[in-house]
Scaffold this active site. Structure first.
Site, PDB file in Angstrom:
ATOM      1  N   SER A   1       0.794  -1.228   0.000  1.00  0.00           N
ATOM      2  CA  SER A   1       0.000   0.000   0.000  1.00  0.00           C
ATOM      3  C   SER A   1       0.824   1.275   0.000  1.00  0.00           C
ATOM      4  O   SER A   1       0.349   2.323  -0.425  1.00  0.00           O
ATOM      5  CB  SER A   1      -0.948   0.014   1.209  1.00  0.00           C
ATOM      6  N   SER A   2       2.052   1.224   0.501  1.00  0.00           N
ATOM      7  CA  SER A   2       2.822   2.456   0.640  1.00  0.00           C
ATOM      8  C   SER A   2       4.305   2.187   0.472  1.00  0.00           C
ATOM      9  O   SER A   2       4.760   1.042   0.467  1.00  0.00           O
ATOM     10  CB  SER A   2       2.581   3.081   2.021  1.00  0.00           C
TER      11      SER A   2
END
Length: 205
Positions: free
Chosen positions: A16-17
Site C-alpha cells: 500500500s505504501s
C-alpha cells in the site's frame, strides 16, 4: 510445424505504501513459478499503491497486456493484493474469463478457472473491502476516545516529520481515495496537513 510460443504468466505484487516492500510475497510467488510456469515466460509487475483504486502504474500495464492477448494467467500472493474494493474485484473476475485468462491466488488456494474458485473469489472480495472499512473506523474511533479523555491522538506540529503507524498511513490513503479533503483526513487521523500531503505524495512518485 513450429511449436507455438507460450503466453507469459503475469505475477503481480502490491503493497500500500513506500514504507512497505514486497519481500514477504516474493518467495511464495517464485516457488509457484518454479513449480508451475514450466516453459512459459514469467513477467513480474510490482506496485506500491493503495488497493482502494484499480488504477495503479504496474497494474494498468498488466491489464492492458491482458486485454491485448499477451497474458495467459495472473498469479498473486493473496487476493487483496489485486485490490480492496468489492466493485473493482468483481468486475475483474467477470472480465478475466472473457479474455481467457486464469487467476491464481496462492495463499487463498484460489483458481478462478473453477466454479468453486469463482464463488470464493467474490466472497473474498467482499471481505477485503470490509477489512478496509473496519481499519478506517478503528482510526476514527481511536481519535474519538482520545478526545473524550482530553488527549490528542497521533498529532504533530506543522511540518514535523513523525513516525506514523501503518494503520495511520493506510487510513490516510483510504480516506483520500474515498474523496475526503486533506483537512478532514488530518483531523481524522490526528496528524498535520503537511504530513498528509507527504504521505500522499509518496504514493505518486
Amino acid at each position: 510445424m513450429a511449436k507455438q510460443a507460450s503466453k507469459p504468466i503475469a505475477i503481480y505484487c502490491r503493497v500500500s505504501s513506500r514504507q512497505q516492500d514486497t519481500a514477504s510475497q516474493k518467495p511464495d510467488l517464485q516457488r509457484w513459478a518454479d513449480a508451475f510456469a514450466q516453459d512459459a515466460p514469467v513477467i513480474w509487475y510490482e506496485d506500491q499503491f493503495s488497493g482502494r483504486t484499480m488504477h495503479r502504474p504496474a497494474w494498468d500495464r498488466l491489464i492492458a497486456n491482458a486485454r491485448t492477448g499477451c497474458v495467459d494467467k495472473i498469479v498473486v500472493w493473496r487476493l487483496d493484493r489485486l485490490g480492496r474494493t468489492a466493485k473493482g474485484l468483481t468486475a475483474l473476475f467477470d472480465e478475466l474469463p472473457t479474455l481467457g485468462i486464469g487467476l491464481v491466488s496462492i495463499k487463498d488456494g484460489l483458481d478462478l478457472e473453477t466454479p468453486a474458485g469463482r464463488l470464493m473469489a467474490n466472497v473474498l472480495a467482499s471481505v477485503a473491502q470490509y477489512e478496509t472499512e473496519i481499519r478506517a473506523e478503528r482510526v476514527l474511533a481511536g481519535q474519538a476516545r482520545a478526545k473524550q479523555h482530553g488527549k490528542s491522538w497521533g498529532g504533530s506540529k506543522p511540518g514535523r516529520l513523525l513516525s506514523l503507524t501503518q494503520e495511520q498511513v493506510d487510513a490516510i490513503i483510504d480516506m483520500h481515495d474515498a474523496g475526503k479533503s486533506k483537512s478532514s483526513i488530518a483531523r481524522a487521523t490526528g496528524v498535520s496537513r503537511p504530513t498528509v500531503y507527504r504521505i500522499l505524495a509518496q504514493q505518486t512518485r
